[in-house]
Write a protein that holds these residues in place. Structure first.
Motif, PDB file in Angstrom:
ATOM      1  N   LEU A  75      -1.018  26.750  49.741  1.00 52.50           N
ATOM      2  CA  LEU A  75      -0.034  25.933  49.047  1.00 52.50           C
ATOM      3  C   LEU A  75       0.130  26.421  47.614  1.00 52.50           C
ATOM      4  O   LEU A  75      -0.858  26.584  46.895  1.00 52.50           O
ATOM      5  CB  LEU A  75      -0.458  24.465  49.054  1.00 52.50           C
ATOM      6  CG  LEU A  75      -0.658  23.838  50.438  1.00 52.50           C
ATOM      7  CD1 LEU A  75      -1.215  22.430  50.305  1.00 52.50           C
ATOM      8  CD2 LEU A  75       0.647  23.827  51.215  1.00 52.50           C
TER       9      LEU A  75
ATOM     10  N   ASP B 197      -5.434  26.321  58.690  1.00 51.55           N
ATOM     11  CA  ASP B 197      -5.947  27.668  58.428  1.00 51.55           C
ATOM     12  C   ASP B 197      -4.779  28.653  58.320  1.00 51.55           C
ATOM     13  O   ASP B 197      -3.796  28.578  59.066  1.00 51.55           O
ATOM     14  CB  ASP B 197      -6.882  28.113  59.559  1.00 51.55           C
ATOM     15  CG  ASP B 197      -8.169  27.299  59.592  1.00 51.55           C
ATOM     16  OD1 ASP B 197      -8.501  26.677  58.567  1.00 51.55           O
ATOM     17  OD2 ASP B 197      -8.817  27.275  60.656  1.00 51.55           O
TER      18      ASP B 197
ATOM     19  N   LEU C  88       3.493  20.749  58.463  1.00 47.75           N
ATOM     20  CA  LEU C  88       3.650  21.375  57.148  1.00 47.75           C
ATOM     21  C   LEU C  88       4.654  20.645  56.263  1.00 47.75           C
ATOM     22  O   LEU C  88       4.477  20.587  55.040  1.00 47.75           O
ATOM     23  CB  LEU C  88       4.058  22.844  57.314  1.00 47.75           C
ATOM     24  CG  LEU C  88       3.004  23.763  57.945  1.00 47.75           C
ATOM     25  CD1 LEU C  88       3.526  25.189  58.016  1.00 47.75           C
ATOM     26  CD2 LEU C  88       1.700  23.709  57.169  1.00 47.75           C
TER      27      LEU C  88
ATOM     28  N   THR D  11      10.981  23.430  57.268  1.00 43.83           N
ATOM     29  CA  THR D  11       9.987  24.315  57.883  1.00 43.83           C
ATOM     30  C   THR D  11      10.722  25.299  58.771  1.00 43.83           C
ATOM     31  O   THR D  11      11.598  24.895  59.552  1.00 43.83           O
ATOM     32  CB  THR D  11       8.977  23.524  58.730  1.00 43.83           C
ATOM     33  OG1 THR D  11       8.383  22.498  57.933  1.00 43.83           O
ATOM     34  CG2 THR D  11       7.888  24.439  59.279  1.00 43.83           C
TER      35      THR D  11
ATOM     36  N   GLN E 145      -3.615  12.723  51.620  1.00 44.37           N
ATOM     37  CA  GLN E 145      -2.978  14.016  51.863  1.00 44.37           C
ATOM     38  C   GLN E 145      -3.486  14.636  53.154  1.00 44.37           C
ATOM     39  O   GLN E 145      -4.695  14.694  53.385  1.00 44.37           O
ATOM     40  CB  GLN E 145      -3.251  14.953  50.693  1.00 44.37           C
ATOM     41  CG  GLN E 145      -2.587  16.326  50.809  1.00 44.37           C
ATOM     42  CD  GLN E 145      -2.777  17.140  49.553  1.00 44.37           C
ATOM     43  OE1 GLN E 145      -2.508  16.664  48.452  1.00 44.37           O
ATOM     44  NE2 GLN E 145      -3.236  18.368  49.708  1.00 44.37           N
TER      45      GLN E 145
ATOM     46  N   THR F 144      -4.841  21.044  55.074  1.00 36.12           N
ATOM     47  CA  THR F 144      -4.074  22.283  55.082  1.00 36.12           C
ATOM     48  C   THR F 144      -4.538  23.159  56.245  1.00 36.12           C
ATOM     49  O   THR F 144      -5.729  23.476  56.342  1.00 36.12           O
ATOM     50  CB  THR F 144      -4.251  23.056  53.772  1.00 36.12           C
ATOM     51  OG1 THR F 144      -3.850  22.228  52.680  1.00 36.12           O
ATOM     52  CG2 THR F 144      -3.413  24.328  53.762  1.00 36.12           C
TER      53      THR F 144
ATOM     54  N   VAL G 212       1.873  16.816  48.808  1.00 36.39           N
ATOM     55  CA  VAL G 212       1.401  17.474  47.590  1.00 36.39           C
ATOM     56  C   VAL G 212       2.403  17.273  46.455  1.00 36.39           C
ATOM     57  O   VAL G 212       2.025  16.967  45.315  1.00 36.39           O
ATOM     58  CB  VAL G 212       1.166  18.975  47.852  1.00 36.39           C
ATOM     59  CG1 VAL G 212       0.794  19.691  46.552  1.00 36.39           C
ATOM     60  CG2 VAL G 212       0.080  19.176  48.899  1.00 36.39           C
TER      61      VAL G 212
ATOM     62  N   ALA H 297       4.520  26.179  51.317  1.00 36.26           N
ATOM     63  CA  ALA H 297       3.373  26.525  52.163  1.00 36.26           C
ATOM     64  C   ALA H 297       3.567  27.976  52.588  1.00 36.26           C
ATOM     65  O   ALA H 297       4.503  28.295  53.317  1.00 36.26           O
ATOM     66  CB  ALA H 297       3.306  25.603  53.377  1.00 36.26           C
TER      67      ALA H 297
ATOM     68  N   LEU I  18       2.863  17.850  54.779  1.00 32.75           N
ATOM     69  CA  LEU I  18       1.867  18.342  53.836  1.00 32.75           C
ATOM     70  C   LEU I  18       2.486  18.712  52.494  1.00 32.75           C
ATOM     71  O   LEU I  18       2.019  18.262  51.437  1.00 32.75           O
ATOM     72  CB  LEU I  18       1.155  19.561  54.429  1.00 32.75           C
ATOM     73  CG  LEU I  18       0.180  20.297  53.505  1.00 32.75           C
ATOM     74  CD1 LEU I  18      -0.962  19.393  53.074  1.00 32.75           C
ATOM     75  CD2 LEU I  18      -0.360  21.560  54.200  1.00 32.75           C
ATOM     76  N   VAL I  19       3.549  19.534  52.513  1.00 33.43           N
ATOM     77  CA  VAL I  19       4.122  19.971  51.234  1.00 33.43           C
ATOM     78  C   VAL I  19       4.733  18.791  50.485  1.00 33.43           C
ATOM     79  O   VAL I  19       4.661  18.723  49.249  1.00 33.43           O
ATOM     80  CB  VAL I  19       5.158  21.099  51.430  1.00 33.43           C
ATOM     81  CG1 VAL I  19       4.486  22.365  51.936  1.00 33.43           C
ATOM     82  CG2 VAL I  19       6.296  20.683  52.352  1.00 33.43           C
TER      83      VAL I  19
ATOM     84  N   ILE J 232      -2.753  28.940  55.823  1.00 34.46           N
ATOM     85  CA  ILE J 232      -1.680  28.439  54.957  1.00 34.46           C
ATOM     86  C   ILE J 232      -2.210  28.262  53.541  1.00 34.46           C
ATOM     87  O   ILE J 232      -3.298  27.706  53.338  1.00 34.46           O
ATOM     88  CB  ILE J 232      -1.128  27.102  55.475  1.00 34.46           C
ATOM     89  CG1 ILE J 232      -0.455  27.290  56.826  1.00 34.46           C
ATOM     90  CG2 ILE J 232      -0.158  26.488  54.464  1.00 34.46           C
ATOM     91  CD1 ILE J 232       0.790  28.159  56.805  1.00 34.46           C
TER      92      ILE J 232
END
Length: 300
Positions: free
Chosen positions: A158, A154, A247, A238, A149, A152, A254, A212, A250-251, A156
């Motif tokens: 989740l 700074d 992002l 996004t 993963q 994250t 997750v 996010a 990232l999302v 932000i």
């Protein structure tokens, strides 16, 4: 000799049979019975949505639908889809469904129709007056051995989508959708219709979907829809001020991990051929292409 198929308007109780036909024709398009029932029963009045089924000896062997696109500022834009079970093709069912739907769209003021077809359906569609514009790629990944993963950034936080105010989710979705490759811009999405069709879609799992947050603003999000042990990425986006920070990756990372932990085994998604950034993200996750459809247009 087989009896002739009878075409009629679809009703909510057809949902399970329609979902079954869809899964045979396009197994890479994840849609649960509950989602089909929602599709059959929840539309904005302006869509003038017409769902049809073809029934033979009490069995639904084809499904089709058409309606106006009320989420664009361009008037007269419409969509049409036809699914015919492979064992019942070549018998005029698809042609009858198409004729009924084109007549309906003409009556409600459509001027241009978009459809998606598998390569083997290209000749059929061209004989109906459709021509090609784009490709839509479908891909899947097993939810094991996912890459690490990403960190994250700074500022932000989740959260699952069920912790997000629906108005904030709508604003992010409507902004991100403006950049989706399309023949018509998605620039007229009204909140009430979005709330009924998207937020209340029973296949959307808001505990697996991820946002996010940058303060009270949804910076990025991914929507997870489920059907049995499979998931579908309904939308990942996004908003412009937060792009370039990873992002979306990232999302989605997750969400895929949460889906695996919840017992889901595979994930599917679709991307327009022109959506290079999202294709690159999905390749990073290990998605492998399972099918490509052609996006075609016809002027009425």
């Amino acid at each position: 000799m087989r009896t002739r198929a009878v075409v009629r308007q679809a009703v909510a109780d057809d949902a399970a049979a329609v979902a079954a036909v869809r899964r045979v024709v396009a197994p890479y398009k994840v849609m649960s019975t509950a989602a089909v029932r929602h599709l059959l029963t929840v539309q904005a009045p302006g869509e003038r949505f017409l769902p049809l089924v073809a029934e033979r000896d009490g069995e639904i062997v084809a499904w089709a639908s058409a309606g106006l696109n009320v989420w664009t500022s361009e008037p007269g834009q419409a969509g049409l889809l036809i699914f015919v079970h492979p064992e019942h093709r070549g018998q005029g069912i698809g042609s009858e469904l198409a004729e009924r739907l084109h007549q309906h769209l003409t009556e409600v003021g459509a001027v241009r129709v978009r459809t998606f077809v598998q390569p083997e359906g290209l000749e059929f569609a061209r004989n109906l007056g459709y021509d090609g514009t784009r490709q839509m790629h479908y891909a899947g990944v097993e939810l094991t051995g996912l890459p690490e993963q990403p960190p994250t950034p700074d500022g932000i936080v989740l959260v699952p989508l069920d912790a997000v105010d629906p108005r904030a989710a709508y604003e992010a979705d409507s902004i991100a959708s403006l950049d989706e490759p399309s023949d018509s811009p998605l620039d007229a999405v009204e909140y009430d219709a979005w709330f009924e069709e998207i937020w209340k879609n029973p296949s959307v799992d808001k505990t697996l979907s991820v946002a996010a947050m940058a303060g009270d603003e949804v910076a990025a999000f991914t929507v997870v829809e489920t059907a049995g042990d499979r998931m579908w990425s309904g939308m990942t986006g996004t908003i412009p001020p937060y792009r370039g920070k990873g992002l979306a990756k990232l999302v989605k990372s997750v969400a895929l991990r949460k889906a695996a932990a919840a017992g889901l085994t595979s994930a599917y998604t679709s991307n327009d051929d022109a959506n290079g950034p999202m294709l690159a993200i999905n390749n990073w996750f290990g998605y492998r292409r399972v099918h490509t459809e052609l996006c075609l247009l016809r002027t009425l």
